[in-house]
Design an enzyme around this catalytic site. Sequence first.
Site, mmCIF file in Angstrom:
data_model
loop_
_atom_site.group_PDB
_atom_site.id
_atom_site.type_symbol
_atom_site.label_atom_id
_atom_site.label_comp_id
_atom_site.label_asym_id
_atom_site.label_seq_id
_atom_site.Cartn_x
_atom_site.Cartn_y
_atom_site.Cartn_z
ATOM 1 N N LEU A 125 18.397 1.919 20.259
ATOM 2 C CA LEU A 125 19.552 1.912 21.162
ATOM 3 C C LEU A 125 19.233 1.147 22.434
ATOM 4 O O LEU A 125 19.907 0.182 22.791
ATOM 5 C CB LEU A 125 19.976 3.343 21.502
ATOM 6 N N GLU A 127 18.002 -1.192 25.387
ATOM 7 C CA GLU A 127 17.713 -2.622 25.524
ATOM 8 C C GLU A 127 17.247 -2.894 26.959
ATOM 9 O O GLU A 127 17.402 -2.034 27.834
ATOM 10 C CB GLU A 127 18.965 -3.450 25.204
ATOM 11 N N SER A 132 20.421 3.847 30.618
ATOM 12 C CA SER A 132 21.409 4.908 30.823
ATOM 13 C C SER A 132 22.822 4.392 30.558
ATOM 14 O O SER A 132 23.688 5.141 30.089
ATOM 15 C CB SER A 132 21.307 5.447 32.258
ATOM 16 N N ILE A 157 11.068 1.633 21.729
ATOM 17 C CA ILE A 157 11.477 2.255 20.474
ATOM 18 C C ILE A 157 10.337 3.057 19.842
ATOM 19 O O ILE A 157 9.341 2.485 19.373
ATOM 20 C CB ILE A 157 12.009 1.204 19.479
ATOM 21 N N ARG A 267 -13.096 30.250 36.041
ATOM 22 C CA ARG A 267 -13.583 29.522 37.212
ATOM 23 C C ARG A 267 -13.805 30.483 38.377
ATOM 24 O O ARG A 267 -12.854 31.147 38.842
ATOM 25 C CB ARG A 267 -12.573 28.439 37.600
ATOM 26 N N ILE A 336 -4.661 23.157 39.697
ATOM 27 C CA ILE A 336 -5.535 24.320 39.554
ATOM 28 C C ILE A 336 -6.865 23.939 38.909
ATOM 29 O O ILE A 336 -7.927 24.438 39.310
ATOM 30 C CB ILE A 336 -4.816 25.432 38.762
ATOM 31 N N GLU A 362 15.730 10.411 26.248
ATOM 32 C CA GLU A 362 16.913 11.110 25.741
ATOM 33 C C GLU A 362 17.914 11.387 26.856
ATOM 34 O O GLU A 362 18.625 12.380 26.849
ATOM 35 C CB GLU A 362 16.514 12.425 25.038
ATOM 36 N N GLU A 366 18.952 12.876 35.785
ATOM 37 C CA GLU A 366 20.169 12.558 36.538
ATOM 38 C C GLU A 366 21.379 12.454 35.602
ATOM 39 O O GLU A 366 22.480 12.933 35.929
ATOM 40 C CB GLU A 366 19.973 11.249 37.308
#
Length: 378
Positions: A125, A127, A132, A157, A267, A336, A362, A366
């Site tokens: 899809l 390009e 978006s 892709i 730790r 951590i 995907e 936003e």
Amino acid sequence: MDFAFNEIQTLFQNAARDFAEREVAPLVEEAEAKEEIPLQLFTKLGELGYLCPGYPEEYGGGGMGKIGECILYEELGKVSSGICSAIMVQGGLATKMIAAHGTEAQKQKYLAAACRGTKIAAYGLTEPNAGSDAANIQTKATRKDGGYIINGSKIYITNGQVCDFVTIAAVTDKSKGSKGISTIVVDADTPGFSRNKMRKLGNHSSPTSELYFDDCRVPAENLIGEEGQGFKYMLESLTGARISHSARSIGLAQAALEKTVAYAKERVQFGQPIGKNQGVSFRLARLAAEIEAARWLLYRVAWLFDQGQDCRKEAAMTKLYSAEVAVQMAEAAMRIHAGAGYLAESVVQRYYRDAILYPITEGTSEIQQVIIARELGL
């Protein structure tokens, strides 16, 4: 209302976890170093019926719907985000439109082969100038001599470097805008098709490529569904893909949490485990709650999807929330673990490099917020 998996789902969860730990985990380090997907995993999963658990059994799927897919992707995501990505595309975007709108001949040729793992699938899809803004794709499929001549390119892709076929979105009638976009299958051995490997910051075990189409001639029977319906099919497929994406995010987040909790117990600084410090323990407690909340949202939305209910808003919610939680957990793990997490041989730095992709693919975070706002009537 049931808050537990049924017997079959529980058995599948155990089987998927065992496969991830026994078959996938030993391959991850080499796959990451070589930036390659272990191709044998496709056939192994296919033979077990695990590769595409959401599709009907008659095509080699597991017949377990979206919940089954999410169970698999959560378990794979714990072990390897990259490998999970490649498997996720195989049973999702690359084949979903064939399953939903393809002819029986297309299902037998492509879907069944994808479920068995004898063919690897990709979806094209995005390009260079259409991310978006997916309706702005420029790849063209021109009708000629009873088929289509395809020219253009795709970028970022997943599975592109190793796929046997790619399902692409292409413009068949530019004058109609998004209603002039169609979905077409292109076999990788089609003359004029080529690909170039792309190197990434993370998810190294998921091969990603640029795809090029230079006068690729494909037969008319490679059109999926109706001409001009490709954009609609893509939006439908993205709803399910965003739910699956959430499962991978939660898998990584859970793995990072478990790794970090174990480290915080081991730790010792200033005479006690660092987990005894509220600065560490409270942060992990909060993130544990966030991960649990994300998991409940995920499986609620997967259930809605399996019931055939419109869940575009909820799919955007789970994708948005789980991606952000995964990033927060990966960052906390890095902080951590400190210097130990920053070392190249540490799995913690891989969690971080992999997770920061999640709010992008995907549909960016936003874009998810745009979808949710629109569904709220804003």
